[in-house]
Design an enzyme around this catalytic site. Structure first.
Site, PDB file in Angstrom:
ATOM      1  N   GLU A  79     -12.692  -1.834   2.820  1.00  0.00           N
ATOM      2  CA  GLU A  79     -13.222  -1.532   4.170  1.00  0.00           C
ATOM      3  C   GLU A  79     -14.297  -0.448   4.162  1.00  0.00           C
ATOM      4  O   GLU A  79     -14.264   0.486   4.965  1.00  0.00           O
ATOM      5  CB  GLU A  79     -12.075  -1.145   5.108  1.00  0.00           C
ATOM      6  CG  GLU A  79     -11.112  -2.291   5.370  1.00  0.00           C
ATOM      7  CD  GLU A  79     -10.025  -1.974   6.398  1.00  0.00           C
ATOM      8  OE1 GLU A  79      -9.996  -0.824   6.907  1.00  0.00           O
ATOM      9  OE2 GLU A  79      -9.214  -2.854   6.682  1.00  0.00           O
ATOM     10  N   TYR A  83      -6.605  -7.372  12.309  1.00  0.00           N
ATOM     11  CA  TYR A  83      -5.316  -6.899  12.825  1.00  0.00           C
ATOM     12  C   TYR A  83      -5.298  -6.787  14.348  1.00  0.00           C
ATOM     13  O   TYR A  83      -4.332  -6.299  14.901  1.00  0.00           O
ATOM     14  CB  TYR A  83      -5.038  -5.484  12.315  1.00  0.00           C
ATOM     15  CG  TYR A  83      -4.750  -5.323  10.861  1.00  0.00           C
ATOM     16  CD1 TYR A  83      -3.625  -5.895  10.280  1.00  0.00           C
ATOM     17  CD2 TYR A  83      -5.579  -4.549  10.065  1.00  0.00           C
ATOM     18  CE1 TYR A  83      -3.342  -5.692   8.952  1.00  0.00           C
ATOM     19  CE2 TYR A  83      -5.299  -4.336   8.733  1.00  0.00           C
ATOM     20  CZ  TYR A  83      -4.176  -4.911   8.180  1.00  0.00           C
ATOM     21  OH  TYR A  83      -3.898  -4.698   6.865  1.00  0.00           O
ATOM     22  N   GLU A  92      -6.237  -8.951   4.272  1.00  0.00           N
ATOM     23  CA  GLU A  92      -5.432  -8.168   5.219  1.00  0.00           C
ATOM     24  C   GLU A  92      -5.425  -8.920   6.546  1.00  0.00           C
ATOM     25  O   GLU A  92      -6.478  -9.089   7.156  1.00  0.00           O
ATOM     26  CB  GLU A  92      -5.978  -6.751   5.412  1.00  0.00           C
ATOM     27  CG  GLU A  92      -5.803  -5.844   4.207  1.00  0.00           C
ATOM     28  CD  GLU A  92      -6.117  -4.386   4.523  1.00  0.00           C
ATOM     29  OE1 GLU A  92      -5.827  -3.940   5.659  1.00  0.00           O
ATOM     30  OE2 GLU A  92      -6.658  -3.701   3.630  1.00  0.00           O
ATOM     31  N   GLU A  99       0.851  -1.196   0.000  1.00  0.00           N
ATOM     32  CA  GLU A  99       0.000   0.000   0.000  1.00  0.00           C
ATOM     33  C   GLU A  99       0.881   1.238   0.000  1.00  0.00           C
ATOM     34  O   GLU A  99       1.988   1.245   0.552  1.00  0.00           O
ATOM     35  CB  GLU A  99      -0.911   0.005   1.242  1.00  0.00           C
ATOM     36  CG  GLU A  99      -1.844   1.211   1.291  1.00  0.00           C
ATOM     37  CD  GLU A  99      -2.848   1.150   2.437  1.00  0.00           C
ATOM     38  OE1 GLU A  99      -3.658   2.083   2.565  1.00  0.00           O
ATOM     39  OE2 GLU A  99      -2.815   0.158   3.193  1.00  0.00           O
TER      40      GLU A  99
END
Length: 504
Positions: free
Chosen positions: A173, A244, A292, A27
């Protein structure tokens, strides 16, 4: 020692090992691109400015796919800014990470990097500030051979052959209030369906990923997936999962059991997708792109973006330094992804370089491997053939976050063509070694090829540019295979790999 009894039988298979499980993510965030993969001043840089030492480590890591260019970044990205003559490319504010992007690296440069790194691209489109037409424009630029304005522009920009990108993420997202262009589930579901339908008019065989919820803790989790797939099920192939929120916060026991939470996440998304399938009375099954995932210490200072009038290029952001316990958890998360290979058809460790990453660089200087590099590289290298549904008999322990969890976890793969067996196992105990007793009598003629362990008496040990080798996977000499029964002793807080084969 903690007794851990494991049984392997090639008759009990979950599904094929999918190379796309071993994807990563680049990214435009912090130093991932600039001074990460791209550093023209570095002695190893190629004509495009890409560091060849990073390319070499990307290959060694065994990365199969790379998702690009975001992430939160993509929801404000204008891809046109990153093509054409460098001198004419505008500098833009990146609202996602309060930074400035010089657009030195764009789609054409990135595609040349993927070829050098021998990885498959996974392109994300902006459905935050943009929509259907801009996604179609990018698809035309990338995948149409020639004869249209945008395909001819790509040719004029030095890429005569189509980029032929097969996997596309429809935004990122979009349920997150932090996301530029944040939408409700109905708004996004309709937009995803319209974008997917239009893109398939150009290329019907594209593989399209709709945005799932941004994680289990998000209030919209579950209901978001139901509504989004209700609108777009017929037009997409996968729905994304992001996670995450696993980090050690003083509770090492819970942290080591993080994969139980990933198991729950995957099974919940799959169940929701199947409920939509049943409601719609469709044969098609939606799979999961876990594009992710990683350990991320979000409350550390380096995870805080700049503020105010400070809009730097490539600031130090999200540069977590991973320790041995982090590596064990990352290995265990890979075990979870593998054992759900029937539903997880792609995954991306976020990210590749500098930003919560297995590879670290100094601007113009050294490159080194973080502890999490090793379990990923070993799983990517040795997981081949079919994932086996292993039977594990082991005691449990109580965790504050996830309730009862097994003291050990494992998965195995078996390649019937070559006879290769790989066992990946973790010991979650913080104090006790474990004895793995593995019954492999169902696969006759196996030999012990190799056993290795990643552990350290100090689970907080982290690699640096000066030392990234003193704690790495080492041969485990305790391993022995007698009459189809494997025994191997493993220390607490450890990642372990055992390789067996019918021929050396």
């Amino acid at each position: 020692m903690i007794p851990v009894r494991i049984t392997l039988d090639p008759a009990f298979r979950v599904g094929p090992v999918r190379r796309r499980t071993f994807g990563s993510f680049v990214e435009h965030l912090g130093r991932c691109v600039y001074t990460g993969i791209h550093d023209p001043a570095h002695p190893s840089a190629d004509a495009d400015g890409f560091r060849q030492d990073v390319v070499e480590l990307t290959r060694e890591l065994g990365v199969s796919t790379v998702r690009y260019p975001g992430g939160n970044f993509v929801s404000g990205y204008r891809w046109e800014d990153g093509v054409g003559p460098l001198a004419e490319r505008p500098r833009r504010l990146d609202l996602a990470w309060h930074s400035t992007d010089p657009n030195t690296v764009g789609v054409d440069e990135f595609m040349r990097w993927t070829k050098a790194a021998q990885v498959e691209p996974m392109m994300a489109v902006n459905l935050g500030t943009r929509g259907v037409q801009e996604a179609l424009d990018l698809l035309e630029y990338c995948n149409v051979r020639s004869g249209t304005r945008l395909s001819d522009l790509r040719v004029a920009n030095g890429s005569p052959e189509p980029h032929d990108i097969r996997m596309w993420c429809l935004g990122n997202e979009m349920d997150g209030p932090w996301q530029i262009g944040h939408k409700t589930a109905y708004e996004y579901g309709r937009l995803a369906a319209e974008t997917a339908r239009a893109m398939r008019m150009v290329q019907p065989d594209l593989e399209l990923v709709a945005c799932g919820s941004s994680g289990v803790p998000i209030p919209t989790f579950g209901e978001w997936e139901r509504i989004v797939l209700g609108e777009s099920y017929e037009y997409v192939d996968m729905i994304s999962a992001h996670a995450y929120y696993w980090e050690e916060d003083g509770d090492l026991g819970s942290f080591l059991a993080s994969a139980t939470d990933m198991d729950h996440f995957i099974e919940s998304v799959a169940a929701t997708a199947d409920a939509v399938r049943a409601h719609k009375k469709l044969a098609k099954r939606i799979h999961i792109s876990f594009d992710e995932w990683n350990v991320w210490y979000q409350h550390r200072a380096e995870s805080k973006p700049p503020t105010g009038d400070d809009w730097p290029v490539a600031p130090v952001l999200l540069e977590d330094r991973y320790n041995v316990a982090d590596a064990v958890v990352v290995g265990n998360l890979l075990i979870s992804l593998l054992r759900h290979t029937d539903r997880v058809h792609a995954a991306s460790l976020a990210q590749l370089v500098n930003v919560i990453a297995p590879i670290m660089t100094e601007p113009g200087g050294r490159v080194w491997k973080q502890t999490i590099f090793h379990p990923f590289a070993q799983a990517s290298r040795y997981a081949v053939g079919e994932v086996l549904r292993v039977a594990i008999d082991v005691e449990t322990y109580e965790t504050a976050k996830f309730g009862d969890a097994a003291l050990a976890d494992a998965v195995a793969t078996y390649d019937a063509e070559t006879g290769a067996v790989a066992l990946f196992a973790v010991n979650r105990s913080t104090t006790q070694p474990a004895l793995l007793e593995v019954d492999v009598r169902s696969i006759p003629g196996l030999q012990l090829l190799e056993a290795s362990t990643l552990a350290n008496p100090d689970h907080t040990w982290s690699a640096t540019a000066d030392d990234d080798t003193s704690v790495a996977p080492r041969a485990n000499v305790s391993a022995e295979l007698v009459d189809g029964r494997l025994r191997v002793e493993v220390p607490p807080v450890s990642w372990n790999v055992v390789r067996l084969g019918t021929r050396a």
